[in-house]
Design a protein around this motif. Structure first.
Motif, mmCIF file in Angstrom:
data_model
loop_
_atom_site.group_PDB
_atom_site.id
_atom_site.type_symbol
_atom_site.label_atom_id
_atom_site.label_comp_id
_atom_site.label_asym_id
_atom_site.label_seq_id
_atom_site.Cartn_x
_atom_site.Cartn_y
_atom_site.Cartn_z
ATOM 1 N N LEU A 89 -28.851 13.974 15.642
ATOM 2 C CA LEU A 89 -28.109 13.206 16.773
ATOM 3 C C LEU A 89 -27.070 13.978 17.374
ATOM 4 O O LEU A 89 -26.502 13.512 18.453
ATOM 5 C CB LEU A 89 -27.833 11.792 16.413
ATOM 6 N N GLY A 90 -26.495 14.988 16.647
ATOM 7 C CA GLY A 90 -25.378 15.795 17.046
ATOM 8 C C GLY A 90 -23.937 14.429 17.088
ATOM 9 O O GLY A 90 -23.219 14.633 18.025
ATOM 10 N N GLN A 91 -23.866 13.656 16.323
ATOM 11 C CA GLN A 91 -23.054 12.637 16.461
ATOM 12 C C GLN A 91 -22.372 12.244 14.901
ATOM 13 O O GLN A 91 -23.346 12.436 13.537
ATOM 14 C CB GLN A 91 -23.665 11.508 16.721
ATOM 15 N N ILE A 92 -21.312 11.842 14.784
ATOM 16 C CA ILE A 92 -20.846 11.192 13.461
ATOM 17 C C ILE A 92 -21.193 9.905 13.406
ATOM 18 O O ILE A 92 -21.076 9.139 14.506
ATOM 19 C CB ILE A 92 -19.019 11.527 13.523
ATOM 20 N N THR A 93 -22.137 9.303 12.468
ATOM 21 C CA THR A 93 -22.797 8.146 12.386
ATOM 22 C C THR A 93 -21.959 7.405 11.339
ATOM 23 O O THR A 93 -21.948 6.091 11.430
ATOM 24 C CB THR A 93 -24.283 8.330 12.009
ATOM 25 N N LYS A 94 -21.147 7.833 10.549
ATOM 26 C CA LYS A 94 -20.317 7.007 9.467
ATOM 27 C C LYS A 94 -19.140 7.503 9.054
ATOM 28 O O LYS A 94 -19.072 8.946 8.923
ATOM 29 C CB LYS A 94 -21.306 6.622 8.129
ATOM 30 N N SER A 95 -18.204 6.803 8.788
ATOM 31 C CA SER A 95 -17.180 7.054 8.107
ATOM 32 C C SER A 95 -16.891 6.006 6.868
ATOM 33 O O SER A 95 -16.669 4.935 7.026
ATOM 34 C CB SER A 95 -15.796 7.139 9.098
ATOM 35 N N HIS A 96 -17.062 6.393 5.552
ATOM 36 C CA HIS A 96 -16.818 5.442 4.618
ATOM 37 C C HIS A 96 -15.387 5.834 3.829
ATOM 38 O O HIS A 96 -15.192 7.064 3.337
ATOM 39 C CB HIS A 96 -17.932 5.623 3.552
ATOM 40 N N ILE A 97 -14.594 4.887 3.362
ATOM 41 C CA ILE A 97 -13.457 5.201 2.841
ATOM 42 C C ILE A 97 -13.529 4.506 1.418
ATOM 43 O O ILE A 97 -13.966 3.170 1.111
ATOM 44 C CB ILE A 97 -12.222 4.333 3.394
ATOM 45 N N ASP A 98 -13.491 5.300 0.330
ATOM 46 C CA ASP A 98 -13.083 4.752 -0.982
ATOM 47 C C ASP A 98 -11.717 4.721 -1.134
ATOM 48 O O ASP A 98 -11.070 5.661 -1.218
ATOM 49 C CB ASP A 98 -13.963 5.912 -1.982
ATOM 50 N N LEU A 99 -11.429 3.424 -1.789
ATOM 51 C CA LEU A 99 -9.971 3.148 -1.966
ATOM 52 C C LEU A 99 -9.651 2.935 -3.265
ATOM 53 O O LEU A 99 -10.380 1.845 -3.859
ATOM 54 C CB LEU A 99 -9.446 2.076 -0.933
ATOM 55 N N LYS A 100 -8.750 3.299 -4.133
ATOM 56 C CA LYS A 100 -8.240 2.950 -5.238
ATOM 57 C C LYS A 100 -6.804 2.685 -5.009
ATOM 58 O O LYS A 100 -6.002 3.408 -4.584
ATOM 59 C CB LYS A 100 -8.445 3.848 -6.518
ATOM 60 N N ALA A 101 -6.391 1.325 -5.530
ATOM 61 C CA ALA A 101 -5.022 1.001 -5.225
ATOM 62 C C ALA A 101 -4.459 0.142 -6.495
ATOM 63 O O ALA A 101 -4.858 -0.338 -7.031
ATOM 64 C CB ALA A 101 -4.933 0.061 -3.941
ATOM 65 N N LYS A 102 -3.036 0.483 -6.372
ATOM 66 C CA LYS A 102 -2.379 -0.062 -7.372
ATOM 67 C C LYS A 102 -1.107 -1.140 -6.643
ATOM 68 O O LYS A 102 -0.350 -0.289 -5.881
ATOM 69 C CB LYS A 102 -1.550 0.922 -8.270
ATOM 70 N N VAL A 103 -1.152 -2.359 -6.808
ATOM 71 C CA VAL A 103 -0.368 -2.963 -5.984
ATOM 72 C C VAL A 103 -0.062 -4.315 -6.607
ATOM 73 O O VAL A 103 -0.723 -5.002 -7.078
ATOM 74 C CB VAL A 103 -1.270 -3.502 -4.671
ATOM 75 N N PRO A 104 1.324 -4.242 -7.162
ATOM 76 C CA PRO A 104 1.796 -5.258 -8.166
ATOM 77 C C PRO A 104 1.840 -6.659 -7.384
ATOM 78 O O PRO A 104 2.293 -6.597 -6.172
ATOM 79 C CB PRO A 104 3.161 -4.758 -8.385
ATOM 80 N N GLY A 105 1.326 -7.469 -8.203
ATOM 81 C CA GLY A 105 1.633 -8.827 -7.710
ATOM 82 C C GLY A 105 0.533 -9.485 -6.655
ATOM 83 O O GLY A 105 0.512 -10.543 -6.492
ATOM 84 N N ILE A 106 -0.568 -8.828 -6.316
ATOM 85 C CA ILE A 106 -1.424 -9.092 -5.264
ATOM 86 C C ILE A 106 -2.713 -9.662 -6.006
ATOM 87 O O ILE A 106 -3.120 -9.188 -7.210
ATOM 88 C CB ILE A 106 -1.676 -7.998 -4.492
ATOM 89 N N SER A 107 -3.121 -10.840 -5.489
ATOM 90 C CA SER A 107 -4.506 -11.310 -5.902
ATOM 91 C C SER A 107 -5.712 -10.146 -5.222
ATOM 92 O O SER A 107 -5.670 -9.559 -4.287
ATOM 93 C CB SER A 107 -4.641 -12.561 -5.462
ATOM 94 N N GLN A 108 -6.771 -10.172 -5.964
ATOM 95 C CA GLN A 108 -8.015 -9.496 -5.526
ATOM 96 C C GLN A 108 -8.443 -10.093 -4.285
ATOM 97 O O GLN A 108 -8.652 -9.231 -3.143
ATOM 98 C CB GLN A 108 -9.165 -9.700 -6.429
ATOM 99 N N GLU A 109 -8.130 -11.516 -3.749
ATOM 100 C CA GLU A 109 -8.666 -11.845 -2.595
ATOM 101 C C GLU A 109 -7.970 -11.510 -1.617
ATOM 102 O O GLU A 109 -8.168 -11.152 -0.490
ATOM 103 C CB GLU A 109 -8.536 -13.482 -2.593
#
Length: 140
Positions: A89-109
């Motif tokens: 296609l000669g195009q960028i079709t996707k960008s996927h972000i894998d995130l690992k985070a450490k955030v004190p005090g936050i709920s999963q939701e």
């Protein structure tokens, strides 16, 4: 308004030629790119890799701002973007972000909601004409 600038210089044919990329900040200063760095394993960079870096960096910073706005401060946001180029296609079709985070005090939701908002509102996400996906893991 904020303007940023980069320069590409290319010499030769598409397949056998070579180029260099330079940025205003000089972080890239005549950095090599070529057909081999884009479509094989040559030494240097390529436009898709640079878009992936821009997307990961933009997303992580946007997420940090969104978390701060909700009263949280991340200890660490580790974002890896994988950009998919479809040569047929000669195009960028996707960008996927894998995130690992450490955030004190936050709920999963709360975390999931804020991460999705950052994914949608990151300026690089907005400029990409591609499917954008996110896998977000909240670490203890």
């Amino acid at each position: 308004m904020i303007n940023r600038k980069a320069t590409a210089i290319w010499n030769g044919t598409g397949k056998e030629g070579t180029g260099v990329l330079s940025t205003q900040s000089t972080v890239l200063d005549k950095t090599q790119y070529s057909f081999n760095t884009r479509f094989a394993d040559g030494k240097g960079t390529n436009p898709e890799e640079l878009i992936a870096a821009a997307h990961a960096g933009c997303f992580a910073m946007k997420l940090s701002f969104e978390l701060n706005g909700a009263g949280f401060t991340a200890d660490e946001l580790d974002a890896t973007a994988t950009v998919t180029l479809d040569p047929s296609l000669g195009q960028i079709t996707k960008s996927h972000i894998d995130l690992k985070a450490k955030v004190p005090g936050i709920s999963q939701e709360q975390f999931s909601e804020i991460a999705e908002k950052a994914k949608k509102e990151c300026p690089i996400s907005a400029v990409l004409n591609a499917e954008i996906s996110l896998s977000a893991e909240l670490l203890a």
